[in-house]
Design a protein around this motif. Structure first.
Motif, PDB file in Angstrom:
ATOM      1  N   VAL A 237      -6.925  -5.569   9.918  1.00 15.29           N
ATOM      2  CA  VAL A 237      -6.616  -4.543  10.725  1.00 15.29           C
ATOM      3  C   VAL A 237      -5.181  -4.205  10.788  1.00 15.29           C
ATOM      4  CG1 VAL A 237      -6.835  -3.620  13.042  1.00 15.29           C
ATOM      5  CG2 VAL A 237      -8.727  -4.919  12.438  1.00 15.29           C
ATOM      6  N   HIS A 238      -4.530  -5.425  10.842  1.00 17.63           N
ATOM      7  CA  HIS A 238      -2.836  -5.127  10.783  1.00 17.63           C
ATOM      8  C   HIS A 238      -2.431  -4.487   9.405  1.00 17.63           C
ATOM      9  CE1 HIS A 238       1.128  -7.621  11.526  1.00 17.63           C
ATOM     10  NE2 HIS A 238       1.269  -6.239  11.391  1.00 17.63           N
ATOM     11  N   PHE A 239      -3.101  -4.865   8.568  1.00 19.14           N
ATOM     12  CA  PHE A 239      -2.887  -4.203   7.094  1.00 19.14           C
ATOM     13  C   PHE A 239      -3.168  -2.789   6.972  1.00 19.14           C
ATOM     14  CE2 PHE A 239      -4.446  -2.859   2.701  1.00 19.14           C
ATOM     15  CZ  PHE A 239      -3.197  -3.470   1.896  1.00 19.14           C
TER      16      PHE A 239
ATOM     17  N   GLN B 269       1.737  -2.323  -0.886  1.00 19.54           N
ATOM     18  CA  GLN B 269       0.490  -2.778  -0.475  1.00 19.54           C
ATOM     19  C   GLN B 269       0.507  -4.317  -0.556  1.00 19.54           C
ATOM     20  OE1 GLN B 269      -2.943  -0.654  -0.623  1.00 19.54           O
ATOM     21  NE2 GLN B 269      -2.135   0.973  -0.238  1.00 19.54           N
ATOM     22  N   ASP B 270       1.058  -4.842  -1.867  1.00 18.91           N
ATOM     23  CA  ASP B 270       1.026  -6.348  -2.160  1.00 18.91           C
ATOM     24  C   ASP B 270       2.016  -7.146  -1.024  1.00 18.91           C
ATOM     25  OD1 ASP B 270      -0.573  -6.181  -4.314  1.00 18.91           O
ATOM     26  OD2 ASP B 270       0.875  -5.918  -5.607  1.00 18.91           O
ATOM     27  N   VAL B 271       3.116  -6.131  -0.871  1.00 18.69           N
ATOM     28  CA  VAL B 271       4.281  -6.821   0.007  1.00 18.69           C
ATOM     29  C   VAL B 271       3.521  -6.825   1.524  1.00 18.69           C
ATOM     30  CG1 VAL B 271       6.516  -6.658   1.131  1.00 18.69           C
ATOM     31  CG2 VAL B 271       6.072  -6.132  -1.255  1.00 18.69           C
ATOM     32  N   VAL B 272       2.811  -5.797   1.867  1.00 18.03           N
ATOM     33  CA  VAL B 272       2.138  -5.742   3.405  1.00 18.03           C
ATOM     34  C   VAL B 272       1.179  -6.701   3.217  1.00 18.03           C
ATOM     35  CG1 VAL B 272       0.989  -4.023   4.616  1.00 18.03           C
ATOM     36  CG2 VAL B 272       2.662  -3.341   3.345  1.00 18.03           C
ATOM     37  N   ARG B 273       0.400  -6.956   2.266  1.00 14.83           N
ATOM     38  CA  ARG B 273      -0.651  -8.081   2.680  1.00 14.83           C
ATOM     39  C   ARG B 273       0.021  -9.193   2.452  1.00 14.83           C
ATOM     40  NH1 ARG B 273      -5.149  -8.854   4.351  1.00 14.83           N
ATOM     41  NH2 ARG B 273      -6.023  -7.099   3.533  1.00 14.83           N
ATOM     42  N   ILE B 274       1.109  -9.732   1.973  1.00 13.06           N
ATOM     43  CA  ILE B 274       1.886 -11.011   2.176  1.00 13.06           C
ATOM     44  C   ILE B 274       2.276 -11.151   3.576  1.00 13.06           C
ATOM     45  CG2 ILE B 274       3.877 -12.324   1.698  1.00 13.06           C
ATOM     46  CD1 ILE B 274       3.714 -11.101  -1.329  1.00 13.06           C
TER      47      ILE B 274
ATOM     48  N   ASP C 217      -3.262  -0.702   9.612  1.00 14.71           N
ATOM     49  CA  ASP C 217      -2.231  -0.257  10.490  1.00 14.71           C
ATOM     50  C   ASP C 217      -0.959   0.156   9.873  1.00 14.71           C
ATOM     51  OD1 ASP C 217      -3.508   0.288  12.975  1.00 14.71           O
ATOM     52  OD2 ASP C 217      -2.821  -1.486  13.907  1.00 14.71           O
ATOM     53  N   THR C 218      -0.478  -0.873   9.126  1.00 13.44           N
ATOM     54  CA  THR C 218       0.790  -1.092   8.633  1.00 13.44           C
ATOM     55  C   THR C 218       0.958  -0.050   7.402  1.00 13.44           C
ATOM     56  OG1 THR C 218       1.045  -3.275   9.124  1.00 13.44           O
ATOM     57  CG2 THR C 218       2.848  -2.462   7.395  1.00 13.44           C
ATOM     58  N   ILE C 219      -0.324   0.280   6.707  1.00 11.57           N
ATOM     59  CA  ILE C 219      -0.250   1.091   5.430  1.00 11.57           C
ATOM     60  C   ILE C 219      -0.101   2.519   6.124  1.00 11.57           C
ATOM     61  CG2 ILE C 219      -1.642   2.211   3.410  1.00 11.57           C
ATOM     62  CD1 ILE C 219      -0.232  -0.814   3.327  1.00 11.57           C
ATOM     63  N   LYS C 220      -1.168   2.763   6.932  1.00 12.73           N
ATOM     64  CA  LYS C 220      -1.152   4.209   7.699  1.00 12.73           C
ATOM     65  C   LYS C 220       0.061   4.303   8.367  1.00 12.73           C
ATOM     66  CE  LYS C 220      -5.935   4.308   9.244  1.00 12.73           C
ATOM     67  NZ  LYS C 220      -6.741   4.227  10.328  1.00 12.73           N
ATOM     68  N   GLY C 221       0.657   3.463   8.986  1.00 12.58           N
ATOM     69  CA  GLY C 221       2.053   3.567   9.610  1.00 12.58           C
ATOM     70  C   GLY C 221       3.273   3.967   8.734  1.00 12.58           C
ATOM     71  N   SER C 222       2.865   3.801   7.416  1.00 11.42           N
ATOM     72  CA  SER C 222       4.073   3.904   6.325  1.00 11.42           C
ATOM     73  C   SER C 222       3.704   5.289   5.597  1.00 11.42           C
ATOM     74  CB  SER C 222       4.043   2.739   5.370  1.00 11.42           C
ATOM     75  OG  SER C 222       2.890   2.851   4.435  1.00 11.42           O
ATOM     76  N   ASP C 223       2.405   5.687   5.953  1.00  9.78           N
ATOM     77  CA  ASP C 223       1.941   7.041   5.479  1.00  9.78           C
ATOM     78  C   ASP C 223       1.810   6.663   3.814  1.00  9.78           C
ATOM     79  OD1 ASP C 223       1.941   8.934   7.361  1.00  9.78           O
ATOM     80  OD2 ASP C 223       4.241   9.467   7.237  1.00  9.78           O
ATOM     81  N   TRP C 224       1.164   5.588   3.820  1.00 15.62           N
ATOM     82  CA  TRP C 224       0.748   4.974   2.509  1.00 15.62           C
ATOM     83  C   TRP C 224       1.747   4.716   1.561  1.00 15.62           C
ATOM     84  CZ3 TRP C 224      -2.476   7.324   5.745  1.00 15.62           C
ATOM     85  CH2 TRP C 224      -3.663   6.702   6.186  1.00 15.62           C
ATOM     86  N   GLY C 225       3.297   4.849   2.038  1.00 19.16           N
ATOM     87  CA  GLY C 225       4.140   4.563   1.319  1.00 19.16           C
ATOM     88  C   GLY C 225       4.586   3.202   1.030  1.00 19.16           C
ATOM     89  N   ALA C 226       3.861   2.416   1.703  1.00 20.06           N
ATOM     90  CA  ALA C 226       4.421   0.753   1.665  1.00 20.06           C
ATOM     91  C   ALA C 226       3.860   0.225   0.422  1.00 20.06           C
ATOM     92  CB  ALA C 226       4.103   0.049   2.776  1.00 20.06           C
TER      93      ALA C 226
END
Ligand SMILES: Cc1cc2nc3c(=O)[nH]c(=O)nc-3n(C[C@H](O)[C@H](O)[C@H](O)COP(=O)(O)OP(=O)(O)OC[C@H]3O[C@@H](n4cnc5c(N)ncnc54)[C@H](O)[C@@H]3O)c2cc1C
Length: 241
Positions: A68-70, A83-88, A72-81
């Motif tokens: 769920v955190h993942f 994703q491998d880094v966000v997962r870590i 939120d974070t991807i959406k919060g970045s407008d899919w710009g983040a």
């Protein structure tokens, strides 16, 4: 010019630099950390809101987890983040929060029973369970689906920075403050350290290292522009989704 050799060089004594240096030292490598200001005066001290981790200790965090955190974070970045880094990041955050507690961060804790909060401009009563009493609390911050911002009252950055600096002392990390990295030493796409200026004496010192981490805060992209080649490290403690 004086030359100093080390396994790892960390430039920057904020939360990111102190954490990186601590990790390096704990893995058995020599590390020197350079900072313009004494680490405890770094900008990290200004952060107030908190640090996100899906601990799911509170009633408003119920059902939270890394996925769920993942999202939120991807959406919060407008899919710009990345994703491998966000997962870590999301997988590591709960461990990092508990680790920081063990290192002295006095996270605000859950109190059992009723408490009043404001949600969408309305007063709402939340009831925390007996089992949650004393666990690390989380508040609403950043428009996340679940409440997962861990905090220490309104001084989160301050308490984290002081705890991290104390930890760095405990690990006997060589901190050279009032040292300003002026220029990276690099050749053929490889970084070998930097030339720094002692802001008290004006002396120039070359630090030669097998690895160089740049953790100089929010202005790093500017530094990157100046130095053309910057290696390693993310920017910032990265503790918000
Ligand atoms: C008011 C405020 C509130 C915030 N609230 C939150 C929040 O609630 N949640 C959240 O996640 N984030 C928040 N942030 C952002 C967060 O605080 C920063 O992203 C993070 O602390 C940056 O940490 P850092 O270690 O990268 O940089 P800094 O803490 O800025 O440290 C930079 C270090 O680099 C050193 N340095 C710089 N240049 C050189 C050089 N050339 N040579 C040697 N050393 C150098 C400095 O001396 C310093 O030690 C907030 C920021 C502010 C300002």
């Amino acid at each position: 010019m004086k030359i100093t050799y080390t396994d790892a060089l960390v430039i920057g004594g904020g939360l990111a630099g102190l954490r990186a240096a601590t990790g390096i030292k704990q893995r058995g490598h020599d590390v020197i950390l350079l900072s313009i200001v004494p680490p405890k005066r770094s900008h990290s001290a200004a952060a107030q809101g908190g640090m996100q981790a899906s601990l799911a200790n509170t009633v408003k965090g119920d059902g939270d987890n890394e996925d769920v955190h993942f999202e939120d974070t991807i959406k919060g970045s407008d899919w710009g983040a990345d994703q491998d880094v966000v997962r870590i990041f999301v997988n590591t955050a709960p461990k990092a929060i508990r680790e920081l507690a063990a290192w002295g961060v006095p996270w605000t804790r859950v109190t059992r029973g009723d408490r009043q909060v404001v949600i969408n401009a309305e007063k709402v009563t939340l009831t925390e369970s007996d089992e949650a009493h004393g666990l690390i609390n989380a508040r609403d911050f950043g428009g996340t689906k679940k409440w997962r911002t861990c905090y220490t009252s309104d001084g989160t950055g301050h308490s984290m920075l002081f705890a991290m600096d104390n930890k760095a002392h405990e690990e006997k990390i060589e901190v050279r403050e009032r040292m300003e990295a002026m220029s990276l030493i690099h050749e053929n796409g490889r970084c070998y350290g930097c030339v720094a200026r002692n802001l008290m004496t004006g002396e120039l010192v070359a630090y030669i290292a097998k690895t160089t981490t740049i953790a100089t805060g929010g202005i790093w992209s500017y530094l990157r522009h100046i130095y053309k080649r910057c290696y390693l490290s993310g920017n910032g403690a990265g503790y918000c989704s």
